[in-house]
Design a protein around this motif. Sequence first.
Motif, PDB file in Angstrom:
ATOM      1  N   ALA A 114      -3.787   5.299  -7.335  1.00  0.00           N
ATOM      2  CA  ALA A 114      -4.225   4.905  -5.996  1.00  0.00           C
ATOM      3  C   ALA A 114      -5.391   3.919  -6.056  1.00  0.00           C
ATOM      4  O   ALA A 114      -6.229   3.968  -6.955  1.00  0.00           O
ATOM      5  CB  ALA A 114      -4.631   6.144  -5.198  1.00  0.00           C
ATOM      6  N   GLN A 166      -2.405  13.452  -3.491  1.00  0.00           N
ATOM      7  CA  GLN A 166      -1.616  14.324  -4.350  1.00  0.00           C
ATOM      8  C   GLN A 166      -2.260  15.694  -4.416  1.00  0.00           C
ATOM      9  O   GLN A 166      -3.486  15.804  -4.466  1.00  0.00           O
ATOM     10  CB  GLN A 166      -1.508  13.732  -5.764  1.00  0.00           C
ATOM     11  CG  GLN A 166      -0.659  14.566  -6.719  1.00  0.00           C
ATOM     12  CD  GLN A 166      -0.468  13.886  -8.071  1.00  0.00           C
ATOM     13  OE1 GLN A 166      -0.862  12.746  -8.266  1.00  0.00           O
ATOM     14  NE2 GLN A 166       0.138  14.594  -9.008  1.00  0.00           N
ATOM     15  N   LYS A 185       0.829  -1.198   0.000  1.00  0.00           N
ATOM     16  CA  LYS A 185       0.000   0.000   0.000  1.00  0.00           C
ATOM     17  C   LYS A 185       0.873   1.261   0.000  1.00  0.00           C
ATOM     18  O   LYS A 185       1.864   1.350   0.724  1.00  0.00           O
ATOM     19  CB  LYS A 185      -0.906   0.011   1.229  1.00  0.00           C
ATOM     20  CG  LYS A 185      -1.769   1.256   1.335  1.00  0.00           C
ATOM     21  CD  LYS A 185      -2.565   1.254   2.622  1.00  0.00           C
ATOM     22  CE  LYS A 185      -3.327   2.566   2.785  1.00  0.00           C
ATOM     23  NZ  LYS A 185      -4.061   2.615   4.064  1.00  0.00           N
ATOM     24  N   ASP A 186       0.491   2.237  -0.814  1.00  0.00           N
ATOM     25  CA  ASP A 186       1.180   3.520  -0.847  1.00  0.00           C
ATOM     26  C   ASP A 186       0.908   4.241   0.471  1.00  0.00           C
ATOM     27  O   ASP A 186      -0.250   4.510   0.815  1.00  0.00           O
ATOM     28  CB  ASP A 186       0.648   4.362  -2.018  1.00  0.00           C
ATOM     29  CG  ASP A 186       1.455   5.640  -2.226  1.00  0.00           C
ATOM     30  OD1 ASP A 186       2.146   6.075  -1.290  1.00  0.00           O
ATOM     31  OD2 ASP A 186       1.363   6.208  -3.329  1.00  0.00           O
ATOM     32  N   TYR A 218      -6.432  12.151  -5.030  1.00  0.00           N
ATOM     33  CA  TYR A 218      -5.594  10.959  -4.981  1.00  0.00           C
ATOM     34  C   TYR A 218      -4.719  10.879  -6.228  1.00  0.00           C
ATOM     35  O   TYR A 218      -5.051  11.414  -7.285  1.00  0.00           O
ATOM     36  CB  TYR A 218      -6.454   9.695  -4.898  1.00  0.00           C
ATOM     37  CG  TYR A 218      -7.064   9.457  -3.537  1.00  0.00           C
ATOM     38  CD1 TYR A 218      -6.372   8.769  -2.550  1.00  0.00           C
ATOM     39  CD2 TYR A 218      -8.344   9.918  -3.249  1.00  0.00           C
ATOM     40  CE1 TYR A 218      -6.932   8.545  -1.305  1.00  0.00           C
ATOM     41  CE2 TYR A 218      -8.917   9.696  -2.002  1.00  0.00           C
ATOM     42  CZ  TYR A 218      -8.204   9.007  -1.035  1.00  0.00           C
ATOM     43  OH  TYR A 218      -8.764   8.792   0.202  1.00  0.00           O
ATOM     44  N   LYS A 219      -3.611  10.184  -6.098  1.00  0.00           N
ATOM     45  CA  LYS A 219      -2.795   9.861  -7.262  1.00  0.00           C
ATOM     46  C   LYS A 219      -3.615   8.980  -8.198  1.00  0.00           C
ATOM     47  O   LYS A 219      -4.463   8.204  -7.758  1.00  0.00           O
ATOM     48  CB  LYS A 219      -1.521   9.138  -6.826  1.00  0.00           C
ATOM     49  CG  LYS A 219      -0.629   9.947  -5.888  1.00  0.00           C
ATOM     50  CD  LYS A 219       0.516   9.104  -5.351  1.00  0.00           C
ATOM     51  CE  LYS A 219       1.359   9.895  -4.355  1.00  0.00           C
ATOM     52  NZ  LYS A 219       2.435   9.063  -3.745  1.00  0.00           N
ATOM     53  N   ASP A 273       1.291   7.208   1.216  1.00  0.00           N
ATOM     54  CA  ASP A 273       0.746   8.546   0.969  1.00  0.00           C
ATOM     55  C   ASP A 273       0.092   8.567  -0.413  1.00  0.00           C
ATOM     56  O   ASP A 273       0.709   8.983  -1.398  1.00  0.00           O
ATOM     57  CB  ASP A 273       1.852   9.597   1.050  1.00  0.00           C
ATOM     58  CG  ASP A 273       1.299  11.012   0.860  1.00  0.00           C
ATOM     59  OD1 ASP A 273       0.064  11.192   0.996  1.00  0.00           O
ATOM     60  OD2 ASP A 273       2.090  11.924   0.556  1.00  0.00           O
ATOM     61  N   PRO A 274      -1.172   8.122  -0.508  1.00  0.00           N
ATOM     62  CA  PRO A 274      -1.836   8.039  -1.807  1.00  0.00           C
ATOM     63  C   PRO A 274      -2.353   9.378  -2.320  1.00  0.00           C
ATOM     64  O   PRO A 274      -2.855   9.466  -3.439  1.00  0.00           O
ATOM     65  CB  PRO A 274      -3.000   7.090  -1.535  1.00  0.00           C
ATOM     66  CG  PRO A 274      -3.351   7.355  -0.102  1.00  0.00           C
ATOM     67  CD  PRO A 274      -2.024   7.628   0.575  1.00  0.00           C
TER      68      PRO A 274
END
Length: 282
Positions: free
Chosen positions: A88, A61, A55-56, A84-85, A58-59
């Motif tokens: 994500a 942006q 899991k990212d 979100y990115k 920090d999803p």
Amino acid sequence: MTDEHKLPNESIDELVETPWTDDVIRWPDDPPKKVPCDDDDDEEEEETGFMDPFKDPDPFQKFSFNFQNPLVKDDTVDITIRGYKSEADEIWQSTGLTLWRASEFLCEFQLANPQMFQGKRVLELGAGLGLNGILMWKMGICSTVCITDGDTQALVHIRENIKMNHNGHDDKRISSLCSCHQLIWGKETSEKFLKHVAEGKSYNVLIASDIIYAECIIQPLWETVHTLLSRSDGLFVMAFARRRVPISIEFVLESATQHGFQYEMVQEDKEEGIWVYKFRFK
């Protein structure tokens, strides 16, 4: 398509938002597992003791823009959008939680044609993170701006982005009002919206970008435009980007004609595969 996968249009109190995310349309037979957002995900991991190693962490942006103000020399319209990115996990459930390329392309059209929006009542359909509606508001040329989406997760982000871009004394030149409301497309829901949110007043301009991703949304879309757009001078401006979705722009345009609209392509980028179309009543 079974009843539970159709766009919801049941009769509800006009002030109560319907919990709904767009994955029920994009994945009608097997929607992806609900993806927790923000703090809910952290709480679930604490309770289960399981940490997803892939899991990212920090999803999120932030997307920042410095647009040249077409009406004021040496002035910029500064906007910051949080979402979100694009990669994500949350985007699988709600596509509007990130920015797509057609949104920026529509911004270019808005900035190049301010006279089209001057003094108008403007509503954004399927706003996602709200970039195009916020740009309309920040330009300070509309009489009112209403930013809408059907997805309840998107609405949370739109409202946060509106607050983020309200810069107090720096926004003295902004005279238009900006609001955010849920709008699930369809004749019945749009009639309720027109009565209870718009107070019976239609909109001069509707805007939208990257809202086409399934055939089943086309009829509700045109029912909504037909209900909310002013018949005397109304314009619907939509940016469409070529993507891997099972629906073509030709199908959308043919459907528009069948629902009583005429259209004109007003901006294109053939290399990127993005177009802006303008629709009006015949």
